[in-house]
Design an enzyme around this catalytic site. Structure first.
Site, PDB file in Angstrom:
ATOM      1  N   ASP A 111     -17.444  73.145   0.189  1.00  0.00           N
ATOM      2  CA  ASP A 111     -18.218  72.372   1.009  1.00  0.00           C
ATOM      3  C   ASP A 111     -19.600  73.088   1.258  1.00  0.00           C
ATOM      4  O   ASP A 111     -20.064  72.825   2.634  1.00  0.00           O
ATOM      5  CB  ASP A 111     -17.366  72.110   2.335  1.00  0.00           C
ATOM      6  N   LYS A 156     -14.980  86.686  15.407  1.00  0.00           N
ATOM      7  CA  LYS A 156     -15.995  86.266  16.383  1.00  0.00           C
ATOM      8  C   LYS A 156     -15.761  87.192  17.461  1.00  0.00           C
ATOM      9  O   LYS A 156     -14.963  87.356  17.893  1.00  0.00           O
ATOM     10  CB  LYS A 156     -15.575  84.675  16.434  1.00  0.00           C
ATOM     11  N   ASP A 176     -22.895  75.423   5.575  1.00  0.00           N
ATOM     12  CA  ASP A 176     -21.670  74.789   5.508  1.00  0.00           C
ATOM     13  C   ASP A 176     -21.536  73.484   6.092  1.00  0.00           C
ATOM     14  O   ASP A 176     -21.653  73.353   7.396  1.00  0.00           O
ATOM     15  CB  ASP A 176     -20.689  75.846   6.069  1.00  0.00           C
TER      16      ASP A 176
HETATM   17  P1  GTP Z   1     -11.468  71.951   9.256  1.00  0.00           P
HETATM   18  O1  GTP Z   1     -10.360  71.412   9.467  1.00  0.00           O
HETATM   19  O2  GTP Z   1     -12.722  71.069   9.722  1.00  0.00           O
HETATM   20  O3  GTP Z   1     -11.935  73.315   9.814  1.00  0.00           O
HETATM   21  O4  GTP Z   1     -11.957  71.911   7.564  1.00  0.00           O
HETATM   22  P2  GTP Z   1     -11.163  72.570   6.353  1.00  0.00           P
HETATM   23  O5  GTP Z   1      -9.685  72.412   6.494  1.00  0.00           O
HETATM   24  O6  GTP Z   1     -11.877  72.150   5.012  1.00  0.00           O
HETATM   25  O7  GTP Z   1     -11.274  74.165   6.626  1.00  0.00           O
HETATM   26  P3  GTP Z   1     -12.648  75.096   6.244  1.00  0.00           P
HETATM   27  O8  GTP Z   1     -13.926  74.377   6.318  1.00  0.00           O
HETATM   28  O9  GTP Z   1     -12.427  76.545   7.033  1.00  0.00           O
HETATM   29  O10 GTP Z   1     -12.228  75.524   4.515  1.00  0.00           O
HETATM   30  C1  GTP Z   1     -13.100  76.213   3.782  1.00  0.00           C
HETATM   31  C2  GTP Z   1     -12.761  75.817   2.420  1.00  0.00           C
HETATM   32  O11 GTP Z   1     -11.731  76.114   1.929  1.00  0.00           O
HETATM   33  C3  GTP Z   1     -13.125  74.241   2.184  1.00  0.00           C
HETATM   34  O12 GTP Z   1     -13.742  74.108   1.016  1.00  0.00           O
HETATM   35  C4  GTP Z   1     -11.616  73.774   2.120  1.00  0.00           C
HETATM   36  O13 GTP Z   1     -11.427  72.394   1.531  1.00  0.00           O
HETATM   37  C5  GTP Z   1     -10.692  74.748   1.651  1.00  0.00           C
HETATM   38  N1  GTP Z   1      -9.603  74.829   2.154  1.00  0.00           N
HETATM   39  C6  GTP Z   1      -9.083  75.033   3.378  1.00  0.00           C
HETATM   40  N2  GTP Z   1      -7.750  75.266   3.519  1.00  0.00           N
HETATM   41  C7  GTP Z   1      -7.500  75.173   2.351  1.00  0.00           C
HETATM   42  C8  GTP Z   1      -5.952  75.097   1.789  1.00  0.00           C
HETATM   43  O14 GTP Z   1      -5.041  75.271   2.561  1.00  0.00           O
HETATM   44  N3  GTP Z   1      -5.837  75.167   0.442  1.00  0.00           N
HETATM   45  C9  GTP Z   1      -6.793  74.947  -0.283  1.00  0.00           C
HETATM   46  N4  GTP Z   1      -6.439  74.965  -1.755  1.00  0.00           N
HETATM   47  N5  GTP Z   1      -8.180  74.861   0.144  1.00  0.00           N
HETATM   48  C10 GTP Z   1      -8.346  75.038   1.444  1.00  0.00           C
END
Ligand code: GTP
Length: 360
Positions: free
Chosen positions: A111, A162, A220
């Protein structure tokens, strides 16, 4: 061969309601799924094998990208039945990797939109003989991030949580190069956070973690504000992408988009396929998904209008997120932070909503 793991399994809760049905990386940004920009940049950096670490709505990724040939990539998919977090997701794809123990494997958050030089990151990782190399970006206010201080030679000295008073404005940008053997050593079969667990533990054990400070464009797209900003920046050309589907400038009009000659569409707005902007309306720095409609004399500013959603005559949106298929009647005012659930209907009638009373 150079390979990358793309983390795309998160639920994207901050982007609700857009992510109620669609994973964040599959949402359209400047006319194509966000992930298409990330994959096209990976291919341009010389990456040829990609493993997508999926979980939430995993089937949508393989249905769209298939074997990756259209992007010049070889894509494999590994799905977590229960989300394993960032570190667990990386460990879970180990069996699909083809690299030898000392080879570099790139890890990308699916993302993030960035002009960062990944090929250079791989190069310095190998030259330094690092275990892990992190891209660090400099932000004006690091309080909302974990900060990452480095020494004079660029080696990471600490991973800080943080804090109200961070000692450096360099933060983890979510793009890593791992030596393959470091991935194999992450505990398997349970949730692991690479940021909170893997990195601090590696450092505690004396691993060589390098930071590459690269001030290139980086964003991001995890929040609605950043999602709009990223899309606008692509359309205005503030960040490049090999995947843009058409000419850009003040606006990107996709196939079948119709903008009335008396309407204004500017500030990096995308008008989706078959979307329509009616007479006298002003759409500025916004994202109109496919098939959406903005009726006459409306004003849409820094907002997202979901697929097939309708914005009524004279309605004002400012910083609002409208879910797919929602209908916003005439003469409403939806201001910063308002999120309207998919298929919701708001009647005509000069209603004014602020963020804490989002209609569902
Ligand atoms: P929020 O719920 O809005 O915080 O978003 P998010 O769940 O996507 O979390 P975050 O933006 O912190 O994740 C960073 C990246 O890691 C993103 O590309 C997510 O899709 C990916 N990601 C987060 N959690 C997981 C997981 O449990 N498994 C996998 N495969 N990818 C994950």
């Amino acid at each position: 061969m150079t390979e990358a793991v793309l983390l795309v399994g998160g639920r994207g809760t901050r982007l609700r309601p857009l992510t109620v049905t669609t994973p964040k990386q599959m949402l359209p940004v400047a006319g194509v799924p966000l992930l298409t920009h990330v994959l096209a940049r990976a291919a341009a950096a010389g990456i040829d094998h990609v493993v997508l670490a999926t979980s939430y709505r995993a089937e949508l990724f393989s249905a769209h990208f298939g074997d990756g040939a259209s992007l010049g990539l070889d894509i494999d998919y590994v799905t977590e039945t229960e989300p394993l977090g960032t570190g667990g997701g990386i460990r879970n794809v180990a069996s699909a990797l083809r690299s030898e123990p000392d080879d570099p494997v790139v890890i990308l958050n699916g993302d993030v939109l960035s002009d960062h030089d990944v090929a250079r990151q791989i190069e310095i990782h190998q030259q330094a003989g690092a275990d892990v190399t992190l891209h660090l970006t400099e932000v004006s206010d690091a309080r909302a991030f974990g900060s990452v201080p480095v020494d004079a030679e660029g080696w990471v000295t600490e991973f800080l949580e943080k804090s109200p008073d961070p000692p450096t404005n360099r933060v983890n940008a979510g793009c890593y190069v791992f030596a393959r053997r470091v991935i194999d050593a992450i505990p398997a079969g349970r949730p692991v956070s690479v940021e909170r667990e893997t990195f601090p533990e590696l450092l505690g054990r004396g691993a060589r973690i390098l930071g590459q400070v690269d001030p290139a464009y980086w964003l991001d797209l995890g929040s609605p504000e950043a999602f709009v900003e990223g899309s606008v920046d692509l359309v205005l050309g503030r960040v490049g992408s090999p995947a843009l589907p058409g000419p850009t400038g003040q606006a990107l009009l996709l196939d079948g988009a119709r903008v009335d000659p008396s309407a204004t569409v500017s500030g990096g707005t995308t008008v989706g396929r078959g979307a329509h902007v009616g007479p006298g309306s002003k759409v500025l720095a916004s994202v109109l998904f496919d098939g959406s409609q903005v009726a006459a004399s409306a004003q849409v500013h820094r907002s997202v209008v979901g697929a097939g959603a309708r914005v009524g005559t004279g309605t004002v949106l400012d910083g609002a997120v409208i879910g797919d298929g929602a209908v916003i009647g005439d003469g409403n005012e939806l201001l910063a932070g308002v999120r309207v659930w998919p298929q919701a209907v708001i009647a005509d009638g000069a209603l004014r909503f602020s963020s804490d009373e989002s209609p569902r």
